[in-house]
Design an enzyme around this catalytic site. Structure first.
Site, PDB file in Angstrom:
ATOM      1  N   GLU A 329     -15.214 -14.311  -2.305  1.00 29.61           N
ATOM      2  CA  GLU A 329     -14.719 -14.339  -0.941  1.00 29.61           C
ATOM      3  C   GLU A 329     -14.007 -13.634  -0.669  1.00 29.61           C
ATOM      4  O   GLU A 329     -13.068 -13.051  -1.363  1.00 29.61           O
ATOM      5  CB  GLU A 329     -14.393 -15.802  -0.682  1.00 29.61           C
ATOM      6  CG  GLU A 329     -13.836 -16.307   0.575  1.00 29.61           C
ATOM      7  CD  GLU A 329     -13.072 -17.593   0.792  1.00 29.61           C
ATOM      8  OE1 GLU A 329     -12.621 -18.079   1.625  1.00 29.61           O
ATOM      9  OE2 GLU A 329     -13.045 -18.537  -0.482  1.00 29.61           O
ATOM     10  N   ASP A 442     -12.288   2.685   1.609  1.00 24.23           N
ATOM     11  CA  ASP A 442     -11.556   1.455   0.922  1.00 24.23           C
ATOM     12  C   ASP A 442     -11.775   1.279  -0.576  1.00 24.23           C
ATOM     13  O   ASP A 442     -12.252   0.369  -1.103  1.00 24.23           O
ATOM     14  CB  ASP A 442     -12.038  -0.036   1.651  1.00 24.23           C
ATOM     15  CG  ASP A 442     -11.079  -1.208   1.319  1.00 24.23           C
ATOM     16  OD1 ASP A 442     -10.186  -0.892   0.537  1.00 24.23           O
ATOM     17  OD2 ASP A 442     -11.663  -2.389   1.296  1.00 24.23           O
TER      18      ASP A 442
END
Length: 605
Positions: A329, A442
């Site tokens: 998640e 990222d």
């Protein structure tokens, strides 16, 4: 031989120090054992789950921190003392100093030490120390050498002198908890049996891995490592440069904090202003608009080679999103393990509108589809299909989790080096794409995924940006955008200027390399490694859970990683330049050659 006293310089690697203390007790059976310890004060302390520069903490927090560190230090020295039998006299002295070698020399001179056991070959070579005392080099309980066999102690004056320093040398009390530390002293934190603690404390030294590798390098016949034994010595210019970088980094962090506070103030002012100018009627309309159902996601042009799945297909593949199939998640949404036909897949679903991060999800979905549909590389995650109804993304399933999971399980150093080489290849492919270069923006441990054989794939391209290359300025890749990414990995220059460049990925890759080599996950890992470089304690940083590192080459790679994290972008190495990455290539060759030899030996037997 005079056996009145034998002094032992102790660090905080309990396993190594235990072996050295037991060796000294066995070889000097009638001597008094005196443990000497130098504390290196940390510049950081824990703060709200992260780290805070020591000088920015309030006095009460500092005092509490010092107390905890003192208590832990005393427990460590008492534990060392307990290793010797009760019939032998054992004492301990400690000194706080920001230079471990200078601190040891001070202890030797002020305590008039005639004979000292040291577990660091680099430290034992110091000319000043060898003039003061007879130095016995013992690594992990194994005797290596003795310097100054016929030295007569002269009791010369101290290293910076006077009774003031002598007053700072503390003898551990035989009673209860030990010496009560004066408020002026600073202490670093550690856990008794850790090699490197959560506060980034660097041990006195750690030659345990070096000793193991000494045997291996003879077997492997690697001449370059033998010739590079002195690489670890740092010049004065490098030390000054490192200090300057630390100061610049601290100033930059202060500026970043100021910018964050200013941005929050402006946002609050704007919100208050908007509310104040709305009439009661307009306020009601505004509130209704906020509660109305949002328009469905805009339609996205899906490339032909990307398979489109319906929501019913996705639901069937995940057993109607069964909770046991949930494998992750993030800010984008939930990730489920599934099976489409006989093919195992990972399915990432965008959060619905109204839930956290939902409004930011569609641009990320769009970006991943656009970027991943353009690139193919063995070490970049493969996008198999999409579900336009839910903005779902279907990837190949990689069963071994993330690189962070691998490090926590003690991934061997050979696999770590191979993964770094694979990710350097992936970044080079992105940065050299024509006519549009791609910046990931990222890169971090949790975005590097591992397959069943621990092969790596770079994933999560939601923040990636496509940049138009200029034909005459191919080395200029820059795009202005809002700062994004993950703190600790984010390029400080990008954060302050909004200019996203290929060097921003290089900065993040440098942090990843340091984490892979050391196993440390702290946000201030760059500062920790820089401090270790200054203290000549780099070998003690290497993650022992990875096995026996080739330390000379690993240290070179660590220095290269620090170059990646340089605050001046021009000084960072390009991932597309093979010459800059020679240290990584050498380590990759060593890891491959080592595996080949073991395989050949197994076949021969």
């Amino acid at each position: 031989m005079d056996e009145e006293e034998v002094h032992i310089a102790t660090g905080k690697n309990f396993r190594k120090e235990k072996a050295n203390i037991l060796w000294a007790a066995a070889n000097f059976p009638r001597a008094t054992i005196v443990l000497v310890h130098v504390h290196w004060p940390s510049k950081w302390m824990p703060f709200m789950g992260g780290k805070l520069l020591y000088k920015f903490a309030d006095e009460k927090e500092k005092e509490m921190h010092r107390g905890r560190e003192t208590e832990a230090m005393v427990k460590m020295l008492l534990k060392y003392k307990s290793l010797c039998d009760d019939t032998r006299e054992v004492r301990a002295h400690y000194l706080t100093h920001d230079d471990i070698l200078a601190g040891v020399v001070n202890l030797v001179k002020k305590l008039k030490i005639k004979r000292i056991v040291i577990g660091s070959r680099n430290m034992s070579k110091n000319a000043v120390l060898r003039k003061c005392s007879q130095v016995w080099v013992v690594l992990n309980g194994k005797y290596l050498s003795t310097s100054n066999d016929h030295l007569e102690h002269t009791g010369g004056t101290g290293y910076g002198g006077s009774s003031e320093l002598l007053a700072c040398i503390h003898e551990l009390s035989e009673e209860s908890d030990g010496y009560a530390t004066p408020p002026s002293d600073f202490y670093v934190s550690f856990q008794e049996e850790d090699i490197v603690d959560e506060d980034g404390v660097i041990p006195l030294d750690s030659d345990e891995q070096l000793e193991k590798y000494d045997v291996q390098e003879t077997e492997q016949g690697i001449e370059e490592i033998n010739a590079s034994e002195e690489v670890g010595k740092i010049s004065d210019d490098e030390i000054r440069s490192s200090r300057n970088m630390n100061e610049e980094s601290e100033k930059l962090m202060e500026e970043m904090d100021k910018l964050r506070r200013k941005l929050k103030e402006l946002q609050d002012e704007r919100h208050n202003h908007e509310e104040s100018i709305l009439s009661p009627r307009r306020k009601n309309v505004f509130l209704k608009e906020q509660t109305l159902p949002q328009q469905r996601y805009p339609e996205l042009q899906i490339p032909e080679h990307i398979v489109q799945y319906s929501m019913s297909h996705i639901g069937k593949a995940t057993n109607n999103f069964y909770s046991r199939n949930l494998i992750g998640e993030g800010g984008y949404g939930l990730v489920y393990k599934g099976k489409l036909g006989s093919m195992p897949v990972a399915i990432k679903l965008l959060r619905p509108h109204g839930k956290p991060h939902g409004r930011q999800g569609f641009p990320e979905y769009q970006q991943e589809v656009v970027v991943l549909s353009r690139i193919q590389h063995p070490h970049i995650v493969k996008l198999i299909g999409v579900c336009p109804e839910s903005c779902g993304l279907v990837y190949e399933h990689l069963p071994n989790g993330t690189l962070m999971d691998g490090l926590s399980k003690g991934l061997p150093w050979k696999d770590r080096i191979r993964i770094l080489a694979e990710q350097r290849s992936a970044l080079a492919h992105l940065h050299s794409s024509r006519p549009h270069a791609i910046i990931h923006a990222d890169l971090k441990l949790t975005n590097i995924l591992l397959d069943a054989g621990n092969g790596s794939r770079l994933g999560d391209f939601g923040t990636a940006r496509i940049v138009q290359m200029k034909p005459l300025e191919e080395d200029t890749i820059c795009r202005r955008t809002n700062p994004m990414g993950t703190m600790g990995y984010m390029d400080p220059v990008f954060f302050t200027t909004g200019e996203l460049t290929a060097e921003s990925d290089v900065y993040a890759f440098g942090v990843v390399i340091l984490q892979v080599l050391t196993g440390l996950l702290d946000l201030n890992i760059v500062e920790q490694v820089q401090e270790a470089m200054k203290m000549d304690a780099v070998h003690g940083l290497l993650d022992a859970s990875a096995g026996s590192w080739p330390e000379v080459q690993a240290e070179r790679l660590m220095r290269l990683a620090l170059r990646c994290c340089n605050l001046e972008r021009k000084r960072r190495p390009a991932v597309t330049s093979d010459a800059d990455w020679r240290s990584l290539d050498i380590l990759r060759t060593m890891a491959t050659a080592s595996k080949s030899r073991k395989w050949s030996h197994a076949i021969a037997n």
